[in-house]
Design a protein around this motif. Structure first.
Motif, PDB file in Angstrom:
ATOM      1  N   ALA A 110       0.853  -1.181   0.000  1.00 35.70           N
ATOM      2  CA  ALA A 110       0.000   0.000   0.000  1.00 35.70           C
ATOM      3  C   ALA A 110       0.895   1.240   0.000  1.00 35.70           C
ATOM      4  O   ALA A 110       1.998   1.217   0.562  1.00 35.70           O
ATOM      5  CB  ALA A 110      -0.894  -0.003   1.233  1.00 35.70           C
ATOM      6  N   ASP A 111       0.417   2.310  -0.604  1.00 32.89           N
ATOM      7  CA  ASP A 111       1.225   3.534  -0.690  1.00 32.89           C
ATOM      8  C   ASP A 111       1.613   4.043   0.699  1.00 32.89           C
ATOM      9  O   ASP A 111       2.697   4.608   0.882  1.00 32.89           O
ATOM     10  CB  ASP A 111       0.447   4.617  -1.439  1.00 32.89           C
ATOM     11  CG  ASP A 111       0.340   4.340  -2.922  1.00 32.89           C
ATOM     12  OD1 ASP A 111      -0.539   4.946  -3.575  1.00 32.89           O
ATOM     13  OD2 ASP A 111       1.121   3.509  -3.437  1.00 32.89           O
ATOM     14  N   SER A 112       0.749   3.835   1.672  1.00 34.57           N
ATOM     15  CA  SER A 112       0.979   4.376   3.012  1.00 34.57           C
ATOM     16  C   SER A 112       2.154   3.720   3.734  1.00 34.57           C
ATOM     17  O   SER A 112       2.651   4.267   4.722  1.00 34.57           O
ATOM     18  CB  SER A 112      -0.286   4.226   3.863  1.00 34.57           C
ATOM     19  OG  SER A 112      -0.666   2.865   3.950  1.00 34.57           O
ATOM     20  N   VAL A 113       2.606   2.551   3.260  1.00 27.89           N
ATOM     21  CA  VAL A 113       3.691   1.852   3.956  1.00 27.89           C
ATOM     22  C   VAL A 113       4.932   1.660   3.092  1.00 27.89           C
ATOM     23  O   VAL A 113       5.949   1.140   3.580  1.00 27.89           O
ATOM     24  CB  VAL A 113       3.223   0.478   4.486  1.00 27.89           C
ATOM     25  CG1 VAL A 113       1.988   0.637   5.364  1.00 27.89           C
ATOM     26  CG2 VAL A 113       2.965  -0.500   3.346  1.00 27.89           C
ATOM     27  N   LYS A 114       4.865   2.072   1.838  1.00 28.26           N
ATOM     28  CA  LYS A 114       6.022   1.909   0.946  1.00 28.26           C
ATOM     29  C   LYS A 114       7.243   2.622   1.511  1.00 28.26           C
ATOM     30  O   LYS A 114       7.159   3.764   1.970  1.00 28.26           O
ATOM     31  CB  LYS A 114       5.697   2.463  -0.444  1.00 28.26           C
ATOM     32  CG  LYS A 114       4.857   1.546  -1.298  1.00 28.26           C
ATOM     33  CD  LYS A 114       4.587   2.153  -2.671  1.00 28.26           C
ATOM     34  CE  LYS A 114       3.707   1.237  -3.502  1.00 28.26           C
ATOM     35  NZ  LYS A 114       3.364   1.854  -4.810  1.00 28.26           N
TER      36      LYS A 114
END
Length: 121
Positions: A58-62
């Protein structure tokens, strides 16, 4: 029979790290990590194809989370670094009904019981 058991959750300060483990049994093509914060819907975090190691985030954890697998140990890991307050929630690992790794919750019929991650100062 597919079974998944999570471990490794806990309390950590912002900026800290945790490593979650998901030990599986049964024939599993892929494993996903999902999380659910209080009052929010469950969301996809990361997933991995167990055979070729293809990963999605997910973009939030990249750039902060890393998913990996040890097929000999039937275990998938989620290394979480630089944790933020908004990472707090119950983390679940899951196995899809097909051989495709996705972050779509509806693709996953098999779930573990979850492990609590709390990021707090």
């Amino acid at each position: 029979q597919v079974r998944l058991v999570e471990s490794g959750g806990g309390l950590v300060q912002p900026g800290g790290s945790l490593r979650l483990s998901c030990t599986t049994s049964g024939f599993i093509h892929a494993t996903g990590w999902f999380r659910q914060a209080p009052g929010k819907e469950r969301e996809g975090v990361s997933c991995i194809n167990r055979s070729d190691g293809t990963t999605y985030y997910a973009d939030s954890v990249k750039g902060r989370f890393t998913i990996s697998r040890d097929n000999a140990a039937n275990t998938v890991y989620l290394q979480m670094n630089n944790l933020k307050l908004e990472d707090t929630g119950v983390y679940y690992c899951a196995a899809p009904g097909s051989n495709i790794a996705t972050l779509t919750i509806n693709d996953y019929p098999y779930w573990g019981q979850g492990t609590q991650v709390t990021v707090s100062s």
